[in-house]
Design an enzyme around this catalytic site. Structure first.
Site, PDB file in Angstrom:
ATOM      1  N   ARG A  15       0.845  -1.191   0.000  1.00  0.00           N
ATOM      2  CA  ARG A  15       0.000   0.000   0.000  1.00  0.00           C
ATOM      3  C   ARG A  15       0.877   1.236   0.000  1.00  0.00           C
ATOM      4  O   ARG A  15       1.956   1.251   0.625  1.00  0.00           O
ATOM      5  CB  ARG A  15      -0.895   0.029   1.246  1.00  0.00           C
ATOM      6  N   HIS A  46      -0.921   0.247  -9.822  1.00  0.00           N
ATOM      7  CA  HIS A  46      -1.624  -0.669  -8.920  1.00  0.00           C
ATOM      8  C   HIS A  46      -2.200  -1.863  -9.694  1.00  0.00           C
ATOM      9  O   HIS A  46      -3.403  -2.135  -9.659  1.00  0.00           O
ATOM     10  CB  HIS A  46      -2.739   0.076  -8.155  1.00  0.00           C
TER      11      HIS A  46
HETATM   12  P1  NDP Z   1      -1.961 -11.839   4.531  1.00  0.00           P
HETATM   13  O1  NDP Z   1      -2.926 -11.349   5.535  1.00  0.00           O
HETATM   14  O2  NDP Z   1      -2.119 -13.226   4.023  1.00  0.00           O
HETATM   15  O3  NDP Z   1      -0.477 -11.718   5.111  1.00  0.00           O
HETATM   16  C1  NDP Z   1      -0.030 -10.611   5.825  1.00  0.00           C
HETATM   17  C2  NDP Z   1       1.391 -10.870   6.328  1.00  0.00           C
HETATM   18  O4  NDP Z   1       1.888  -9.654   6.907  1.00  0.00           O
HETATM   19  C3  NDP Z   1       1.455 -11.941   7.411  1.00  0.00           C
HETATM   20  O5  NDP Z   1       2.623 -12.698   7.270  1.00  0.00           O
HETATM   21  C4  NDP Z   1       1.518 -11.119   8.694  1.00  0.00           C
HETATM   22  O6  NDP Z   1       2.173 -11.728   9.777  1.00  0.00           O
HETATM   23  C5  NDP Z   1       2.339  -9.937   8.223  1.00  0.00           C
HETATM   24  N1  NDP Z   1       2.138  -8.791   9.107  1.00  0.00           N
HETATM   25  C6  NDP Z   1       0.972  -8.177   9.433  1.00  0.00           C
HETATM   26  N2  NDP Z   1       1.196  -7.171  10.300  1.00  0.00           N
HETATM   27  C7  NDP Z   1       2.526  -7.164  10.535  1.00  0.00           C
HETATM   28  C8  NDP Z   1       3.369  -6.384  11.354  1.00  0.00           C
HETATM   29  N3  NDP Z   1       2.899  -5.410  12.122  1.00  0.00           N
HETATM   30  N4  NDP Z   1       4.686  -6.667  11.355  1.00  0.00           N
HETATM   31  C9  NDP Z   1       5.185  -7.680  10.611  1.00  0.00           C
HETATM   32  N5  NDP Z   1       4.438  -8.454   9.811  1.00  0.00           N
HETATM   33  C10 NDP Z   1       3.125  -8.199   9.764  1.00  0.00           C
HETATM   34  O7  NDP Z   1      -1.980 -10.784   3.338  1.00  0.00           O
HETATM   35  P2  NDP Z   1      -1.751 -11.053   1.777  1.00  0.00           P
HETATM   36  O8  NDP Z   1      -0.441 -11.707   1.606  1.00  0.00           O
HETATM   37  O9  NDP Z   1      -2.935 -11.715   1.193  1.00  0.00           O
HETATM   38  O10 NDP Z   1      -1.737  -9.556   1.216  1.00  0.00           O
HETATM   39  C11 NDP Z   1      -0.806  -8.599   1.665  1.00  0.00           C
HETATM   40  C12 NDP Z   1      -1.142  -7.219   1.134  1.00  0.00           C
HETATM   41  O11 NDP Z   1      -0.838  -7.128  -0.256  1.00  0.00           O
HETATM   42  C13 NDP Z   1      -2.616  -6.816   1.173  1.00  0.00           C
HETATM   43  O12 NDP Z   1      -3.013  -6.419   2.464  1.00  0.00           O
HETATM   44  C14 NDP Z   1      -2.644  -5.664   0.181  1.00  0.00           C
HETATM   45  O13 NDP Z   1      -2.370  -4.445   0.843  1.00  0.00           O
HETATM   46  C15 NDP Z   1      -1.519  -5.987  -0.779  1.00  0.00           C
HETATM   47  N6  NDP Z   1      -2.007  -6.313  -2.129  1.00  0.00           N
HETATM   48  C16 NDP Z   1      -1.587  -5.555  -3.188  1.00  0.00           C
HETATM   49  C17 NDP Z   1      -2.006  -5.853  -4.462  1.00  0.00           C
HETATM   50  C18 NDP Z   1      -1.513  -5.081  -5.638  1.00  0.00           C
HETATM   51  O14 NDP Z   1      -2.006  -5.290  -6.755  1.00  0.00           O
HETATM   52  N7  NDP Z   1      -0.535  -4.199  -5.470  1.00  0.00           N
HETATM   53  C19 NDP Z   1      -2.920  -6.974  -4.736  1.00  0.00           C
HETATM   54  C20 NDP Z   1      -3.290  -7.708  -3.561  1.00  0.00           C
HETATM   55  C21 NDP Z   1      -2.858  -7.372  -2.302  1.00  0.00           C
HETATM   56  P3  NDP Z   1       1.596 -13.077  10.451  1.00  0.00           P
HETATM   57  O15 NDP Z   1       1.956 -14.155   9.465  1.00  0.00           O
HETATM   58  O16 NDP Z   1       2.343 -13.182  11.716  1.00  0.00           O
HETATM   59  O17 NDP Z   1       0.115 -12.865  10.595  1.00  0.00           O
HETATM   60  C1  OXD Z   2      -5.871  -5.857  -3.194  1.00  0.00           C
HETATM   61  C2  OXD Z   2      -5.297  -4.926  -4.165  1.00  0.00           C
HETATM   62  O1  OXD Z   2      -5.837  -5.586  -1.991  1.00  0.00           O
HETATM   63  O2  OXD Z   2      -5.532  -5.108  -5.386  1.00  0.00           O
HETATM   64  O3  OXD Z   2      -6.371  -6.904  -3.641  1.00  0.00           O
HETATM   65  O4  OXD Z   2      -4.586  -4.003  -3.795  1.00  0.00           O
END
Ligand code: NDP
Ligand code: OXD
Length: 309
Positions: free
Chosen positions: A224, A272
């Site tokens: 993000r 994005h």
């Molecule tokens: P998940 O919820 O599956 O994974 C999140 C990961 O981040 C977990 O490993 C979690 O740790 C870790 N995490 C959360 N908070 C913290 C913190 N404070 N410190 C350290 N680690 C942390 O998310 P996804 O993998 O599905 O997606 C991640 C992000 O990707 C989405 O939230 C979105 O913002 C972005 N995204 C962007 C897209 C794009 O097109 N650019 C498309 C899709 C998503 P733990 O394993 O311990 O819970």
């Molecule tokens: C998502 C994104 O969160 O596209 O899926 O950013």
């Protein structure tokens, strides 16, 4: 009962077709044509305006059109106690993995420098280390970060991952929590951010973080825009702390025409698109949740409102 669709960027016609093919009796309504709001029990949304969901008194579930849910939790009037689900999808995961691999390889193989040499008609070999000597770090080891980290490790890179809680992932060096961040950064030459945007992660890509990376590191932010402190990135590029950055996400989207990132020679911008939500694949889990709701069964892909992801 009805589903309300609200997004500025996703096609309501396409989503309507895909969902009606799976749930033929679905009453699919597209904002602002809500009809009687009391009949709406589900909402499928991307960046709904604050207060929109609070105006739906019969709401039983909120479905995010993306993997991230920050765009929903940003609403100060979000109805309390209504479950929020997010996208967990193999097609999306594959797309994100491709994007991350491409940009890591581009940096690793010095592709931009060869492109510049070509523009000058210059034939010169540039050294690059073996993949096993290239240290890549993935922040966020969830569905998307975990898959990207595994794919990078499969290609032979020296991969570390950073998460909130301790995680077991064979072949990946794991770091977690506040104490794990600095050692994770100290060894990371190419940093991929795939964290969810929460109160704990907003602004995490800042001067302090850049200072903990080795000189000449590269940033790939596909999470993000609000993870990044933009002025700190510009300063880190100017000082050479960072050699470059690939940015797919921005605090202000679309990125304004006058933004200093656009002409910056060390910044690559994509709009994005790292992993788009394809309704042909994702409609299945939305339909599944509509059916579960009707049957009184537990929903899938529900997020933890306390953690914010
Ligand atoms: P998940 O919820 O599956 O994974 C999140 C990961 O981040 C977990 O490993 C979690 O740790 C870790 N995490 C959360 N908070 C913290 C913190 N404070 N410190 C350290 N680690 C942390 O998310 P996804 O993998 O599905 O997606 C991640 C992000 O990707 C989405 O939230 C979105 O913002 C972005 N995204 C962007 C897209 C794009 O097109 N650019 C498309 C899709 C998503 P733990 O394993 O311990 O819970
Ligand atoms: C998502 C994104 O969160 O596209 O899926 O950013």
């Amino acid at each position: 009962m009805a589903l309300l669709f609200r997004s500025d960027i996703d096609s309501p016609a396409w989503w309507g077709d895909e969902l009606r093919a799976l749930v033929p009796d679905l009453d699919f309504r597209v904002w602002p044509d809500t009809g009687a709001v009391a009949e709406i029990d589900t909402a499928l949304v991307w960046r709904p305006e604050p207060g929109l969901l609070a105006g739906l008194p019969g709401l039983k579930a909120i479905f995010s059109l993306g993997a991230g849910v920050d765009h929903i939790f940003a609403d100060p009037d979000l109805p309390v106690g209504v479950p929020v689900t997010r996208v967990v999808d193999a097609d999306m995961t594959g797309r994100m993995t491709e994007y991350v691999l491409f940009h890591v390889l581009r940096r690793h193989l010095r592709h931009d420098e060869y492109r510049d040499q070509q523009a000058r008609g210059e034939w010169r070999e540039l050294a690059h280390p073996a993949a096993a000597e290239r240290r890549v770090g993935v922040m966020g080891l969830g569905v998307l970060g975990g898959a990207a980290a595994r794919a990078l490790a499969d290609l032979g890179f020296d991969v570390a991952g950073y998460s909130r809680r301790a995680r077991d992932m064979p072949g990946i060096d794991r770091f977690h929590g506040a104490d794990g961040l600095e050692p994770f950064l100290n060894r990371t030459e190419i940093l991929v951010c795939l964290l969810p945007l929460t109160a704990a992660t907003a602004g995490i890509l800042d001067e302090r973080l850049f200072d903990a990376l080795p000189d000449g590191a590269w940033l790939i932010n596909v999470a993000r825009g609000n993870h990044l402190v933009e002025d700190d990135l510009l300063a880190a590029l100017a000082s050479g702390r960072l050699a470059g950055a690939t940015l797919d996400v921005f605090a202000d989207e679309p990125l304004p025409a006058s933004h200093p990132f656009w002409p910056h020679p060390a910044i690559t911008i994509t709009p994005h698109i790292a992993a788009i939500s394809d309704p042909r694949s994702i409609a299945k889990q939305v339909a599944e949740n509509i059916t579960r709701l009707r049957d009184g069964r537990a929903l899938i892909n529900v997020v933890d409102p306390g953690a914010g992801y």
